[in-house]
Scaffold this motif. Structure first.
Motif, PDB file in Angstrom:
ATOM      1  N   VAL A  32     -19.960 -57.333  16.606  1.00  0.00           N
ATOM      2  CA  VAL A  32     -19.077 -58.051  15.697  1.00  0.00           C
ATOM      3  C   VAL A  32     -18.164 -57.028  15.031  1.00  0.00           C
ATOM      4  O   VAL A  32     -18.643 -56.084  14.399  1.00  0.00           O
ATOM      5  CB  VAL A  32     -19.869 -58.828  14.625  1.00  0.00           C
ATOM      6  N   ARG A  33     -16.862 -57.209  15.208  1.00  0.00           N
ATOM      7  CA  ARG A  33     -15.898 -56.311  14.574  1.00  0.00           C
ATOM      8  C   ARG A  33     -15.689 -56.749  13.133  1.00  0.00           C
ATOM      9  O   ARG A  33     -15.449 -57.912  12.846  1.00  0.00           O
ATOM     10  CB  ARG A  33     -14.558 -56.321  15.302  1.00  0.00           C
ATOM     11  N   PHE A  34     -15.810 -55.775  12.216  1.00  0.00           N
ATOM     12  CA  PHE A  34     -15.577 -56.018  10.800  1.00  0.00           C
ATOM     13  C   PHE A  34     -14.635 -54.941  10.289  1.00  0.00           C
ATOM     14  O   PHE A  34     -14.842 -53.767  10.539  1.00  0.00           O
ATOM     15  CB  PHE A  34     -16.892 -55.991  10.011  1.00  0.00           C
ATOM     16  N   ASP A  39     -13.679 -49.958  12.434  1.00  0.00           N
ATOM     17  CA  ASP A  39     -12.721 -48.907  12.793  1.00  0.00           C
ATOM     18  C   ASP A  39     -12.645 -47.869  11.670  1.00  0.00           C
ATOM     19  O   ASP A  39     -12.964 -48.146  10.517  1.00  0.00           O
ATOM     20  CB  ASP A  39     -11.334 -49.493  13.082  1.00  0.00           C
ATOM     21  N   ALA A  40     -12.223 -46.662  12.007  1.00  0.00           N
ATOM     22  CA  ALA A  40     -12.218 -45.530  11.080  1.00  0.00           C
ATOM     23  C   ALA A  40     -11.372 -45.788   9.831  1.00  0.00           C
ATOM     24  O   ALA A  40     -11.747 -45.372   8.732  1.00  0.00           O
ATOM     25  CB  ALA A  40     -11.733 -44.272  11.802  1.00  0.00           C
ATOM     26  N   SER A  74     -13.641 -48.635  20.597  1.00  0.00           N
ATOM     27  CA  SER A  74     -12.698 -47.551  20.848  1.00  0.00           C
ATOM     28  C   SER A  74     -13.324 -46.260  20.306  1.00  0.00           C
ATOM     29  O   SER A  74     -14.290 -46.313  19.542  1.00  0.00           O
ATOM     30  CB  SER A  74     -11.353 -47.843  20.177  1.00  0.00           C
ATOM     31  N   PRO A  75     -12.785 -45.101  20.684  1.00  0.00           N
ATOM     32  CA  PRO A  75     -13.374 -43.831  20.235  1.00  0.00           C
ATOM     33  C   PRO A  75     -13.418 -43.670  18.709  1.00  0.00           C
ATOM     34  O   PRO A  75     -14.280 -42.976  18.188  1.00  0.00           O
ATOM     35  CB  PRO A  75     -12.471 -42.779  20.859  1.00  0.00           C
ATOM     36  N   GLU A  76     -12.496 -44.332  17.984  1.00  0.00           N
ATOM     37  CA  GLU A  76     -12.495 -44.186  16.520  1.00  0.00           C
ATOM     38  C   GLU A  76     -13.431 -45.157  15.812  1.00  0.00           C
ATOM     39  O   GLU A  76     -13.567 -45.110  14.597  1.00  0.00           O
ATOM     40  CB  GLU A  76     -11.158 -44.343  15.886  1.00  0.00           C
TER      41      GLU A  76
END
Length: 108
Positions: A26-28, A65-66, A49-51
């Protein structure tokens, strides 16, 4: 890094993940929008993704994400139903203000 999810949010996220077995999690995170500056993003993540950072929160894999990490650190994610409406609700200690409609927030 600390993000918590309530039992109701956990159940809802597990339901989404069960219907999409190939999802990475789940993307938050947050995106710039709204009248206050940021709004939350909760969606299924097809891949990382790498970040991105993956967090195991009560058996749910959250992918953040970063750029969002410092803005959501300490957030508690809940899921609430009110009448016909149902939505994720966020309790973010970093938010210093919200717009009148509650759709976006500010961080000083």
């Amino acid at each position: 890094m600390s993000i918590s999810i309530t039992p109701a949010a956990n159940e809802r996220m597990r339901h989404f993940l069960a219907t999409t077995p190939g999802a990475a999690g789940v993307r938050f995170g947050v995106k710039r929008t709204g009248c206050s500056g940021f709004s939350y993003v909760v969606d299924l993540a097809e891949r990382m993704s790498p970040e991105d950072q993956a967090l195991d929160v009560d058996g749910v894999r959250l992918i953040v994400d970063a750029k969002s990490l410092p803005l959501v650190d300490g957030t508690v994610i809940d899921f609430q139903r009110q009448g016909l409406n149902a939505a994720f609700v966020f309790h973010n200690p970093n938010a210093t203000g919200e717009c009148g409609c509650g759709e976006s927030f500010t961080i000083s």
